[in-house]
Design a protein around this motif. Structure first.
Motif, short mmCIF file in Angstrom:
data_model
loop_
_atom_site.label_atom_id
_atom_site.label_comp_id
_atom_site.label_asym_id
_atom_site.label_seq_id
_atom_site.Cartn_x
_atom_site.Cartn_y
_atom_site.Cartn_z
N VAL B 46 -6.65 -10.16 -20.94
CA VAL B 46 -5.30 -9.56 -20.97
C VAL B 46 -4.48 -10.14 -19.83
CG1 VAL B 46 -4.03 -7.40 -20.57
CG2 VAL B 46 -5.97 -7.41 -22.13
N ARG B 47 -5.11 -10.26 -18.68
CA ARG B 47 -4.41 -10.83 -17.51
C ARG B 47 -4.07 -12.29 -17.74
NH1 ARG B 47 -6.81 -7.78 -12.19
NH2 ARG B 47 -6.70 -5.72 -13.10
N VAL B 48 -5.01 -13.01 -18.34
CA VAL B 48 -4.76 -14.42 -18.64
C VAL B 48 -3.57 -14.53 -19.58
CG1 VAL B 48 -5.70 -16.45 -19.84
CG2 VAL B 48 -7.15 -15.16 -18.27
N TYR B 49 -3.55 -13.68 -20.60
CA TYR B 49 -2.47 -13.71 -21.60
C TYR B 49 -1.12 -13.45 -20.94
CZ TYR B 49 -0.16 -12.92 -26.08
OH TYR B 49 0.68 -13.01 -27.16
N ARG B 50 -1.11 -12.44 -20.08
CA ARG B 50 0.16 -12.05 -19.44
C ARG B 50 0.66 -13.07 -18.45
NH1 ARG B 50 -1.45 -6.01 -17.93
NH2 ARG B 50 -1.25 -5.06 -19.98
N THR B 51 -0.27 -13.74 -17.76
CA THR B 51 0.16 -14.64 -16.68
C THR B 51 0.24 -16.10 -17.13
OG1 THR B 51 -2.13 -14.74 -15.94
CG2 THR B 51 -0.69 -13.20 -14.79
N ALA B 52 0.03 -16.32 -18.42
CA ALA B 52 0.00 -17.71 -18.92
C ALA B 52 1.29 -18.46 -18.58
CB ALA B 52 -0.21 -17.71 -20.42
N LYS B 53 2.41 -17.77 -18.68
CA LYS B 53 3.70 -18.44 -18.44
C LYS B 53 3.81 -18.93 -16.99
CE LYS B 53 5.97 -17.72 -22.43
NZ LYS B 53 4.72 -17.90 -23.23
N ARG B 54 3.13 -18.23 -16.10
CA ARG B 54 3.22 -18.59 -14.68
C ARG B 54 2.07 -19.49 -14.24
NH1 ARG B 54 2.79 -13.38 -12.01
NH2 ARG B 54 2.60 -12.41 -14.03
N TYR B 55 1.17 -19.79 -15.16
CA TYR B 55 -0.02 -20.58 -14.79
C TYR B 55 0.37 -22.01 -14.40
CZ TYR B 55 -4.27 -23.34 -15.39
OH TYR B 55 -5.31 -24.20 -15.20
N GLU B 56 -0.11 -22.43 -13.24
CA GLU B 56 0.11 -23.81 -12.79
C GLU B 56 -1.26 -24.45 -12.59
OE1 GLU B 56 2.89 -25.42 -12.64
OE2 GLU B 56 4.15 -23.65 -13.04
N PRO B 57 -1.50 -25.60 -13.21
CA PRO B 57 -2.83 -26.20 -13.12
C PRO B 57 -3.12 -26.85 -11.77
CG PRO B 57 -1.40 -27.57 -14.44
CD PRO B 57 -0.59 -26.38 -14.05
N SER B 58 -3.18 -26.03 -10.70
CA SER B 58 -3.48 -26.57 -9.37
C SER B 58 -4.99 -26.77 -9.23
CB SER B 58 -2.97 -25.63 -8.28
OG SER B 58 -3.52 -24.35 -8.46
N ALA B 59 -5.78 -26.04 -10.00
CA ALA B 59 -7.24 -26.20 -9.98
C ALA B 59 -7.71 -26.22 -11.43
CB ALA B 59 -7.87 -25.03 -9.24
N LYS B 60 -9.03 -26.42 -11.61
CA LYS B 60 -9.57 -26.38 -12.97
C LYS B 60 -9.32 -25.00 -13.57
CE LYS B 60 -13.88 -27.70 -13.51
NZ LYS B 60 -15.30 -27.91 -13.09
N PHE B 61 -9.08 -24.97 -14.87
CA PHE B 61 -8.83 -23.68 -15.51
C PHE B 61 -10.01 -22.73 -15.31
CE2 PHE B 61 -9.56 -20.91 -19.18
CZ PHE B 61 -8.51 -20.04 -18.99
N SER B 62 -11.24 -23.27 -15.43
CA SER B 62 -12.41 -22.39 -15.31
C SER B 62 -12.47 -21.77 -13.91
CB SER B 62 -13.69 -23.15 -15.62
OG SER B 62 -13.93 -24.13 -14.66
N THR B 63 -12.05 -22.53 -12.90
CA THR B 63 -12.05 -21.99 -11.53
C THR B 63 -11.08 -20.82 -11.44
OG1 THR B 63 -12.55 -24.17 -10.64
CG2 THR B 63 -11.62 -22.58 -9.10
N TRP B 64 -9.90 -21.02 -12.02
CA TRP B 64 -8.89 -19.96 -12.02
C TRP B 64 -9.40 -18.73 -12.79
CZ3 TRP B 64 -5.56 -18.09 -16.06
CH2 TRP B 64 -4.53 -17.26 -15.60
N LEU B 65 -10.02 -18.98 -13.92
CA LEU B 65 -10.55 -17.88 -14.75
C LEU B 65 -11.63 -17.10 -13.99
CD1 LEU B 65 -10.49 -16.55 -17.60
CD2 LEU B 65 -12.37 -18.07 -18.20
N TYR B 66 -12.52 -17.84 -13.34
CA TYR B 66 -13.57 -17.18 -12.56
C TYR B 66 -12.95 -16.39 -11.40
CZ TYR B 66 -17.74 -19.21 -14.77
OH TYR B 66 -18.75 -19.52 -15.64
N ARG B 67 -11.88 -16.92 -10.83
CA ARG B 67 -11.25 -16.22 -9.71
C ARG B 67 -10.65 -14.90 -10.18
NH1 ARG B 67 -6.69 -19.44 -6.88
NH2 ARG B 67 -8.39 -20.86 -6.48
N VAL B 68 -9.98 -14.96 -11.33
CA VAL B 68 -9.41 -13.73 -11.91
C VAL B 68 -10.53 -12.71 -12.15
CG1 VAL B 68 -8.27 -12.76 -13.97
CG2 VAL B 68 -7.45 -14.90 -12.99
N THR B 69 -11.64 -13.20 -12.71
CA THR B 69 -12.78 -12.33 -13.02
C THR B 69 -13.40 -11.75 -11.74
OG1 THR B 69 -13.25 -13.80 -14.89
CG2 THR B 69 -14.94 -12.20 -14.33
N ALA B 70 -13.59 -12.62 -10.75
CA ALA B 70 -14.20 -12.17 -9.49
C ALA B 70 -13.33 -11.11 -8.83
CB ALA B 70 -14.40 -13.36 -8.56
N ASN B 71 -12.02 -11.35 -8.79
CA ASN B 71 -11.13 -10.37 -8.16
C ASN B 71 -11.17 -9.03 -8.89
OD1 ASN B 71 -10.32 -12.09 -6.13
ND2 ASN B 71 -8.55 -12.86 -7.25
#
Lengths: 182, 189
Positions: B46-71
């Motif tokens: 849900v968070r990924v869906y909502r923040t997709a517009k603001r997503y900037e590929p500064s790191a690998k997507f999986s890293t970002w996804l894991y960060r969202v999950t970890a937080n």
């Protein structure tokens, strides 16, 4: 058997080595230590055993259909807003107005001087009046506390209705200040 | 993710299908509570869906996804602690509750005849006892095959800190699982 225990920094190095996270030169050096030093060999063996034990913990498989359900629900989930009740918003607005009034009144010391005695500062400036206000209902209290301001408004309105020109007001103001100064 | 950000709705379906097992696994291992896993996995997407517009590929997507999950996992633990504190305050002097705690402690006592599944449960309990940051680091390293650099990026710490966290986590696990290391693993496949 070597009973010496490795230091924390050595254990960190060994742990990183077992994870394949050290450079080639350091890896060769650590391999040599594990081969030659009993304490290093034992610590390495313990880590291998621990890794094997950790492997027994399996995560459950993802339920079939879960991903589709998640994607569907993610699209339907409404955006959440900050849960600020309406009454808090109203209260905040009222508080802002009160602050604005207070700032406006307190930032006009020169205007007080320009007024005739009848529009001198409101009764809140004396401790006696302040004490007397304690028992008054909040809305009335607000008016009484800001009486000076309301009087000022009335005075300004009266001056406007009497169509007194600004020059005359200035003259009155000067006279008033001279009178109070004497 | 970039395709989805660009407006391709089907890309989101693919993204969820591809990454659900990763998120599900991390949440399961970190929280150790199967009941919450699906809800929290959904919350991540849900968070990924909502923040997709603001997503900037500064790191690998999986890293970002894991960060969202970890937080999200850390947030859940924080709220659990608050509830736990309240429950402890509220049930102060509850003898029955205290008795159950003792029973639970004894129920976790080791056995030489554990099969791999039972050993897995013992490991799960040992991991659950680790401090949160050590737990996250060891799960990402051991079960998600993340390098020290990736773990550092996910947890927003230095690689030196990751190295230290992992070493201390292994030290703690070794202490907790000592009896199983000497006896339990011999019979394990």
């Amino acid at each position: 058997m070597d009973n010496r225990k490795l230091q924390q920094s050595e254990l960190e190095m060994l742990s990183a080595f077992m994870d394949g996270q050290v450079g080639d030169a350091q890896a060769r050096e650590l391999q040599r230590r594990i081969a030659d030093d009993g304490a290093w060999a034992q610590a390495a063996q313990e880590l291998r055993e621990l890794n094997a034990l950790l492997d027994t913990w399996q995560a459950p498989a993802v339920r079939p259909g879960l991903a589709g359900q998640i994607a569907h629900n993610a699209r339907r989930q409404p955006r959440r807003r900050l849960a600020i009740p309406l009454w808090i918003s109203g209260l905040s607005a009222a508080a802002a107005l009160v602050i604005a009034f207070t700032v406006l009144v307190s930032s006009k010391p020169a205007d007080h001087a320009s007024q005739p005695p009848v529009v001198q500062a409101g009764p809140t400036e004396t401790p006696k009046v302040h004490d007397a206000l304690a028992g008054i209902d909040t809305p009335d209290q607000f008016i009484v506390e800001n009486l000076g301001f309301f009087r000022e408004m009335e005075y300004a309105q009266a001056m406007a209705e009497a169509e007194i020109d600004p020059q005359t007001l200035d003259a009155l103001d000067t006279l008033d200040r001279q009178g109070r100064g004497s | 993710m970039l395709a989805f950000k660009g407006g391709d709705e089907r890309a989101f379906d693919e993204l969820v299908a591809r990454n659900t097992p990763k998120v599900h696994g991390l949440v399961f291992r970190f929280l150790g509570n199967a009941e919450e896993v699906e809800d929290l996995t959904q919350e991540v997407f849900v968070r990924v869906y909502r923040t997709a517009k603001r997503y900037e590929p500064s790191a690998k997507f999986s890293t970002w996804l894991y960060r969202v999950t970890a937080n999200l996992c850390f947030n859940v633990m924080r709220s659990r602690k608050k509830v736990h504190t309240w429950q402890l305050d509220y049930s102060d002097g509850d003898d029955d509750h205290a008795h159950r705690d003792v029973e639970d402690h004894h129920a976790a006592s080791p056995s030489d005849r554990l099969d791999a599944g039972e050993l897995g449960q013992v490991v799960a309990q040992a991991v659950a006892k680790l401090p949160e940051t050590q737990r996250m680091a060891i799960i990402l390293n051991k079960y998600e095959d993340k390098s020290y650099e990736e773990i550092a990026a996910i947890m927003e710490i230095s690689t030196m800190a990751v190295k230290s966290l992992l070493s201390r986590a292994r030290g703690n696990l070794k202490d907790t699982l000592e009896r199983y290391l000497k006896h339990g693993t011999r019979g394990a496949p």
